[in-house]
Scaffold this motif. Sequence first.
Motif, PDB file in Angstrom:
ATOM      1  N   HIS A   1       0.833  -1.209   0.000  1.00 39.65           N
ATOM      2  CA  HIS A   1       0.000   0.000   0.000  1.00 39.65           C
ATOM      3  C   HIS A   1       0.869   1.261   0.000  1.00 39.65           C
ATOM      4  O   HIS A   1       1.701   1.474   0.874  1.00 39.65           O
ATOM      5  N   ASP A   2       0.682   2.077  -1.015  1.00 43.80           N
ATOM      6  CA  ASP A   2       1.430   3.325  -1.191  1.00 43.80           C
ATOM      7  C   ASP A   2       2.942   3.121  -1.307  1.00 43.80           C
ATOM      8  O   ASP A   2       3.714   4.055  -1.148  1.00 43.80           O
ATOM      9  N   LYS A   3       3.384   1.870  -1.573  1.00 47.12           N
ATOM     10  CA  LYS A   3       4.813   1.586  -1.668  1.00 47.12           C
ATOM     11  C   LYS A   3       5.209   1.008  -3.019  1.00 47.12           C
ATOM     12  O   LYS A   3       6.368   1.066  -3.398  1.00 47.12           O
ATOM     13  N   PHE A   4       4.257   0.416  -3.738  1.00 49.49           N
ATOM     14  CA  PHE A   4       4.564  -0.240  -5.008  1.00 49.49           C
ATOM     15  C   PHE A   4       3.897   0.523  -6.139  1.00 49.49           C
ATOM     16  O   PHE A   4       2.712   0.835  -6.079  1.00 49.49           O
ATOM     17  N   THR A   5       4.676   0.823  -7.168  1.00 53.46           N
ATOM     18  CA  THR A   5       4.133   1.471  -8.357  1.00 53.46           C
ATOM     19  C   THR A   5       4.275   0.514  -9.531  1.00 53.46           C
ATOM     20  O   THR A   5       5.366  -0.002  -9.791  1.00 53.46           O
ATOM     21  N   PHE A   6       3.176   0.262 -10.209  1.00 54.01           N
ATOM     22  CA  PHE A   6       3.213  -0.611 -11.376  1.00 54.01           C
ATOM     23  C   PHE A   6       4.034   0.046 -12.473  1.00 54.01           C
ATOM     24  O   PHE A   6       4.053   1.285 -12.595  1.00 54.01           O
ATOM     25  N   PRO A   7       4.730  -0.755 -13.306  1.00 52.98           N
ATOM     26  CA  PRO A   7       5.493  -0.180 -14.424  1.00 52.98           C
ATOM     27  C   PRO A   7       4.575   0.693 -15.285  1.00 52.98           C
ATOM     28  O   PRO A   7       3.482   0.282 -15.658  1.00 52.98           O
ATOM     29  N   GLY A   8       5.011   1.895 -15.534  1.00 50.03           N
ATOM     30  CA  GLY A   8       4.223   2.830 -16.329  1.00 50.03           C
ATOM     31  C   GLY A   8       3.200   3.600 -15.502  1.00 50.03           C
ATOM     32  O   GLY A   8       2.540   4.507 -16.005  1.00 50.03           O
ATOM     33  N   GLY A   9       3.074   3.239 -14.223  1.00 52.04           N
ATOM     34  CA  GLY A   9       2.120   3.930 -13.353  1.00 52.04           C
ATOM     35  C   GLY A   9       2.694   5.241 -12.834  1.00 52.04           C
ATOM     36  O   GLY A   9       3.901   5.408 -12.743  1.00 52.04           O
ATOM     37  N   ARG A  10       1.807   6.176 -12.502  1.00 55.61           N
ATOM     38  CA  ARG A  10       2.261   7.474 -11.991  1.00 55.61           C
ATOM     39  C   ARG A  10       2.249   7.554 -10.478  1.00 55.61           C
ATOM     40  O   ARG A  10       2.971   8.347  -9.899  1.00 55.61           O
ATOM     41  N   ARG A  11       1.421   6.725  -9.855  1.00 54.76           N
ATOM     42  CA  ARG A  11       1.293   6.771  -8.402  1.00 54.76           C
ATOM     43  C   ARG A  11       1.405   5.370  -7.828  1.00 54.76           C
ATOM     44  O   ARG A  11       1.083   4.388  -8.503  1.00 54.76           O
ATOM     45  N   PRO A  12       1.776   5.272  -6.541  1.00 51.82           N
ATOM     46  CA  PRO A  12       1.810   3.955  -5.896  1.00 51.82           C
ATOM     47  C   PRO A  12       0.408   3.339  -5.829  1.00 51.82           C
ATOM     48  O   PRO A  12      -0.599   4.045  -5.770  1.00 51.82           O
ATOM     49  N   ALA A  13       0.379   2.018  -5.826  1.00 52.22           N
ATOM     50  CA  ALA A  13      -0.885   1.285  -5.756  1.00 52.22           C
ATOM     51  C   ALA A  13      -1.561   1.490  -4.401  1.00 52.22           C
ATOM     52  O   ALA A  13      -0.893   1.600  -3.373  1.00 52.22           O
ATOM     53  N   GLN A  14      -2.870   1.517  -4.436  1.00 54.07           N
ATOM     54  CA  GLN A  14      -3.671   1.567  -3.217  1.00 54.07           C
ATOM     55  C   GLN A  14      -4.124   0.135  -2.943  1.00 54.07           C
ATOM     56  O   GLN A  14      -4.897  -0.428  -3.718  1.00 54.07           O
ATOM     57  N   VAL A  15      -3.631  -0.443  -1.880  1.00 49.22           N
ATOM     58  CA  VAL A  15      -3.948  -1.836  -1.549  1.00 49.22           C
ATOM     59  C   VAL A  15      -4.717  -1.838  -0.241  1.00 49.22           C
ATOM     60  O   VAL A  15      -4.188  -1.463   0.803  1.00 49.22           O
ATOM     61  N   LYS A  16      -5.974  -2.246  -0.335  1.00 45.91           N
ATOM     62  CA  LYS A  16      -6.810  -2.281   0.870  1.00 45.91           C
ATOM     63  C   LYS A  16      -7.932  -3.281   0.670  1.00 45.91           C
ATOM     64  O   LYS A  16      -8.241  -3.661  -0.465  1.00 45.91           O
ATOM     65  N   PRO A  17      -8.538  -3.705   1.772  1.00 42.39           N
ATOM     66  CA  PRO A  17      -9.629  -4.680   1.647  1.00 42.39           C
ATOM     67  C   PRO A  17     -10.790  -4.108   0.844  1.00 42.39           C
ATOM     68  O   PRO A  17     -11.050  -2.902   0.875  1.00 42.39           O
ATOM     69  N   ALA A  18     -11.477  -4.991   0.131  1.00 46.72           N
ATOM     70  CA  ALA A  18     -12.666  -4.568  -0.608  1.00 46.72           C
ATOM     71  C   ALA A  18     -13.723  -4.112   0.381  1.00 46.72           C
ATOM     72  O   ALA A  18     -13.793  -4.596   1.512  1.00 46.72           O
ATOM     73  N   GLU A  19     -14.515  -3.182  -0.049  1.00 43.95           N
ATOM     74  CA  GLU A  19     -15.605  -2.716   0.808  1.00 43.95           C
ATOM     75  C   GLU A  19     -16.622  -3.833   0.959  1.00 43.95           C
ATOM     76  O   GLU A  19     -17.055  -4.417  -0.033  1.00 43.95           O
ATOM     77  N   PRO A  20     -16.998  -4.138   2.185  1.00 44.13           N
ATOM     78  CA  PRO A  20     -18.033  -5.156   2.341  1.00 44.13           C
ATOM     79  C   PRO A  20     -19.353  -4.647   1.791  1.00 44.13           C
ATOM     80  O   PRO A  20     -19.586  -3.442   1.739  1.00 44.13           O
ATOM     81  N   SER A  21     -20.176  -5.586   1.364  1.00 44.67           N
ATOM     82  CA  SER A  21     -21.486  -5.219   0.846  1.00 44.67           C
ATOM     83  C   SER A  21     -22.267  -4.468   1.906  1.00 44.67           C
ATOM     84  O   SER A  21     -22.256  -4.832   3.076  1.00 44.67           O
ATOM     85  N   ALA A  22     -22.947  -3.414   1.509  1.00 45.71           N
ATOM     86  CA  ALA A  22     -23.729  -2.628   2.452  1.00 45.71           C
ATOM     87  C   ALA A  22     -24.919  -3.421   2.975  1.00 45.71           C
ATOM     88  O   ALA A  22     -25.405  -3.180   4.060  1.00 45.71           O
ATOM     89  N   ILE A  23     -25.367  -4.379   2.185  1.00 45.46           N
ATOM     90  CA  ILE A  23     -26.519  -5.185   2.578  1.00 45.46           C
ATOM     91  C   ILE A  23     -26.045  -6.610   2.834  1.00 45.46           C
ATOM     92  O   ILE A  23     -25.589  -7.281   1.917  1.00 45.46           O
ATOM     93  N   PRO A  24     -26.127  -7.087   4.088  1.00 45.14           N
ATOM     94  CA  PRO A  24     -25.703  -8.470   4.334  1.00 45.14           C
ATOM     95  C   PRO A  24     -26.617  -9.444   3.599  1.00 45.14           C
ATOM     96  O   PRO A  24     -27.819  -9.216   3.484  1.00 45.14           O
ATOM     97  N   GLU A  25     -26.029 -10.486   3.076  1.00 45.23           N
ATOM     98  CA  GLU A  25     -26.790 -11.444   2.278  1.00 45.23           C
ATOM     99  C   GLU A  25     -27.546 -12.409   3.168  1.00 45.23           C
ATOM    100  O   GLU A  25     -27.013 -12.918   4.143  1.00 45.23           O
ATOM    101  N   ASN A  26     -28.788 -12.648   2.814  1.00 48.65           N
ATOM    102  CA  ASN A  26     -29.664 -13.546   3.566  1.00 48.65           C
ATOM    103  C   ASN A  26     -30.134 -14.704   2.700  1.00 48.65           C
ATOM    104  O   ASN A  26     -31.090 -15.378   3.043  1.00 48.65           O
TER     105      ASN A  26
END
Length: 154
Positions: free
Chosen positions: A17-42
């Motif tokens: 997170h904020d440390k690795f830049t992909f080749p050709g990229g301008r900014r470091p990658a943002q690495v974080k957990p996916a947002e959980p679904s707002a609606i829990p599945e039933n």
Amino acid sequence: VTYWNAEDADKAQEALHDKFTFPGGRRPAQVKPAEPSAIPENKLFIGMLSRKAGENEVREIFAPFGEIREIYMIRNADGSSKCAAFLRYVKRESAVAAIEALHQSVVMDGSTRALIVKFADSKAQRQARQLRNSRRAGQHLMAAMRNAAAAAGV
């Protein structure tokens, strides 16, 4: 990217997170957990139903755990039962209670195995499974073609 356990995911986030830049990229990658679904599945998947079971029989077994929003019986193209259904509760707690009480513990009349009761796959899980299956089918096809070519002396 999906990790098998939370520790590995945390390590990847810490390292990249904020440390690795992909080749050709301008900014470091943002690495974080996916947002959980707002609606829990039933939504539950129910397998190993009796061939004779219909919506009423499924409702009778699952209604004691809470208010049911919908039941969808899975059928073959000819309308015959696939011995499975999807059921959606209004509340997640109802789904959890049904899983805990019914999974592998109830055998319907006319069935030989206990019910399978689990949360239905999410859209992302379904797509990942379909992708794995299509890759596997492609690998089997390529192997069969190689074997046929070898047998023909090509």
